[in-house]
Design an enzyme around this catalytic site. Structure first.
Site, PDB file in Angstrom:
ATOM      1  N   PRO A 100      -7.925  -1.374   3.508  1.00 27.30           N
ATOM      2  CA  PRO A 100      -9.011  -0.423   3.215  1.00 27.30           C
ATOM      3  C   PRO A 100      -8.808   0.324   1.896  1.00 27.30           C
ATOM      4  O   PRO A 100      -8.616   1.543   1.863  1.00 27.30           O
ATOM      5  CB  PRO A 100      -8.959   0.518   4.420  1.00 27.30           C
ATOM      6  CG  PRO A 100      -7.512   0.534   4.803  1.00 27.30           C
ATOM      7  CD  PRO A 100      -7.023  -0.878   4.540  1.00 27.30           C
ATOM      8  N   CYS A 101      -8.899  -0.403   0.801  1.00 30.12           N
ATOM      9  CA  CYS A 101      -8.651   0.195  -0.508  1.00 30.12           C
ATOM     10  C   CYS A 101      -9.667   1.273  -0.855  1.00 30.12           C
ATOM     11  O   CYS A 101      -9.393   2.126  -1.698  1.00 30.12           O
ATOM     12  CB  CYS A 101      -8.582  -0.877  -1.594  1.00 30.12           C
ATOM     13  SG  CYS A 101     -10.045  -1.892  -1.730  1.00 30.12           S
ATOM     14  N   HIS A 102     -10.810   1.279  -0.188  1.00 26.53           N
ATOM     15  CA  HIS A 102     -11.812   2.332  -0.447  1.00 26.53           C
ATOM     16  C   HIS A 102     -11.309   3.704  -0.045  1.00 26.53           C
ATOM     17  O   HIS A 102     -11.857   4.707  -0.486  1.00 26.53           O
ATOM     18  CB  HIS A 102     -13.126   2.002   0.277  1.00 26.53           C
ATOM     19  CG  HIS A 102     -13.023   2.006   1.764  1.00 26.53           C
ATOM     20  ND1 HIS A 102     -12.475   0.945   2.472  1.00 26.53           N
ATOM     21  CD2 HIS A 102     -13.366   2.942   2.687  1.00 26.53           C
ATOM     22  CE1 HIS A 102     -12.510   1.228   3.756  1.00 26.53           C
ATOM     23  NE2 HIS A 102     -13.042   2.438   3.915  1.00 26.53           N
TER      24      HIS A 102
END
Length: 110
Positions: A58-60
């Site tokens: 989940p790089c966001h």
């Protein structure tokens, strides 16, 4: 200290980012410190830019130290990042930054 070879460092970053819970954010510098490389926040950004498992990693949920979103968010730009964060209940300040006081993952934060 974490393995700072590219492959080992990137995997350490991905493993740590996967631990950031839904509804919370962490900063690039925070992730760097948590993987044992506190002066490598930019490397964290690069690792996330080439995220091999979008959706799984989940790089966001990773933002700048002041709560700004990444202009170069690799998976649709800052508007896409904001939409993903809003869907998780992340609070934003009137100027568009994430409200870190309300939503920052406490891991490694003094």
């Amino acid at each position: 200290m974490a393995d700072t070879g590219r492959e080992g460092f990137f995997e350490s970053v991905y493993d740590m980012v996967e631990q950031v819970p839904c509804g919370m954010v962490a900063t690039y510098g925070q992730i760097a410190a948590l993987v044992g490389a506190p002066r490598r926040a930019r490397y964290v950004g690069y690792a996330l830019h080439v995220n091999p498992r979008p959706g799984a990693i989940p790089c966001h949920r990773i933002v700048f130290a002041d709560g700004r979103l990444a202009e170069g968010f690799a998976f649709g730009g800052p508007e896409a990042q904001r939409a993903l964060l809003e869907a998780e209940g992340i609070a934003f300040l009137p100027d568009g930054r994430v409200d870190l006081a309300a939503c920052r993952w406490p891991a490694g934060v003094a």
